[in-house]
Design an enzyme around this catalytic site. Structure first.
Site, PDB file in Angstrom:
ATOM      1  N   ASP A   1      -9.753  -3.987  -5.671  1.00 48.60           N
ATOM      2  CA  ASP A   1      -8.875  -3.067  -4.947  1.00 48.60           C
ATOM      3  C   ASP A   1      -8.971  -1.694  -5.593  1.00 48.60           C
ATOM      4  OD1 ASP A   1      -6.759  -1.660  -3.796  1.00 48.60           O
ATOM      5  OD2 ASP A   1      -5.344  -3.314  -3.966  1.00 48.60           O
TER       6      ASP A   1
ATOM      7  N   SER B   1       0.827  -1.193   0.000  1.00 48.32           N
ATOM      8  CA  SER B   1       0.000   0.000   0.000  1.00 48.32           C
ATOM      9  C   SER B   1       0.872   1.258   0.000  1.00 48.32           C
ATOM     10  CB  SER B   1      -0.969  -0.038   1.195  1.00 48.32           C
ATOM     11  OG  SER B   1      -1.944   0.966   1.089  1.00 48.32           O
TER      12      SER B   1
ATOM     13  N   HIS C   1      -7.708  -4.918  -1.155  1.00 50.40           N
ATOM     14  CA  HIS C   1      -6.473  -4.191  -0.884  1.00 50.40           C
ATOM     15  C   HIS C   1      -5.624  -4.901   0.171  1.00 50.40           C
ATOM     16  CE1 HIS C   1      -3.965  -0.637  -1.066  1.00 50.40           C
ATOM     17  NE2 HIS C   1      -4.027  -0.488   0.243  1.00 50.40           N
TER      18      HIS C   1
END
Length: 300
Positions: free
Chosen positions: A240, A145, A270
């Site tokens: 995502d 991320s 995600h």
């Protein structure tokens, strides 16, 4: 219902409960504590920390890890949450999959520290590794991320400072564009059970500060000149909101002559790799581990 669906159902309930607790939290400190609790599974009791300058750091090195190969891991959390503790399980599983040591570190978080503090800290951790005598050819920089953006920042910063580059970049659900221009931020919003557009937009504003520019390469490495970067492996997900960041990175990296591979995981959300109980997580980490071992010299 098969076991995979059972596991995914358990994960969905864990995430929903955590998100509900975050909505009721009275402070960012409480949210940070809850984020750690969501992923902590008891392994963190083994953490022995040390200092890289003012930063807390830790080696994650299970028995099968080679002393001669390293993953510098940049944790995710929207630049505001996350730590060695929240990501210890993920780092441990990466260490086992790659048979390499993993170096985790607690970089400065927003809003206490705005952009580019986190990126500066990540480059500091990489420089520390080099100063310890670790050859850059034996280092892969990884992150999930927002941590994937920091991993990119390490390679870009090393190149621009004339330092030897890491041998590869391993990116999990990379969030690389703080302007969030990709269509996936809207088209995947209802599918992503972990991240939502409003949440990431708020995190971007917090990290950038009042006068920050989301198009600055120090904030959004997708805007940087990517020429000369080492090979990149990206694991992205169909459910995502950051999916299009992976595609944009791939297009721009290839235009710059950089070797990049992108795998998209069907039905996954995600940074699903944070959840060890998912079979897809185990498969993803096996592939990431193979890439890391290959880039750092195998069994070293």
């Amino acid at each position: 219902m098969d076991n995979t669906q059972d596991d995914l159902g358990v994960v969905r309930r864990r995430i929903a409960a955590a998100i509900e607790s975050w909505s009721r939290a009275s402070s960012l400190a409480e949210i940070r504590k809850s984020f750690e609790a969501l992923f902590a599974d008891g392994h963190d009791t083994r953490i022995e920390t040390f200092k890289i300058g003012p930063m807390t750091a830790a080696w994650i090195a299970p028995r099968e890890s080679s002393m001669h190969r390293v993953v510098l891991f940049c944790h995710g959390g929207g630049f505001q949450v996350g730590s060695i503790r929240s990501h210890f399980s993920l780092m441990l599983r990466i260490a086992r999959a790659s048979a390499a040591r993993v170096l985790g570190f607690n970089y400065r978080l927003a809003p206490e520290h705005r952009c580019p503090a986190a990126a500066d800290d990540a480059l500091t951790a990489y420089l520390w590794l080099l100063n310890q005598g670790m050859p850059s050819s034996r280092i892969v920089v990884a992150g999930d991320s927002a941590g994937a953006a920091l991993a990119m920042a390490v390679a870009l910063g090393a190149r621009d400072c004339g330092l030897p580059l890491p041998s590869g970049l391993a990116l999990i659900s990379p969030w690389l564009d703080l302007s969030m221009r990709g269509n996936s931020y809207a088209s995947r919003a209802a599918l992503d059970i972990f991240s939502k557009p409003a949440q990431l937009a708020a995190m971007a504003r917090t990290y950038l500060g009042r006068n920050g520019n989301a198009s600055d390469p120090s904030a959004s490495p997708i805007e940087a000149d990517l020429a000369g970067l080492p090979p990149i492996l990206v694991h992205a997900n169909d459910h995502d909101i950051t999916l299009d960041d992976a595609f944009l990175l791939a297009a721009r990296a290839r235009q710059s002559g950089v070797d990049v591979q992108v795998r998209v995981w069907d039905g996954m959300f995600h940074h699903f790799q944070m959840f060890a109980e998912l079979p897809q997580s185990r498969e993803s980490l096996a592939e990431l581990g193979h890439f890391i071992a290959e880039r750092t010299g195998g069994g070293g």
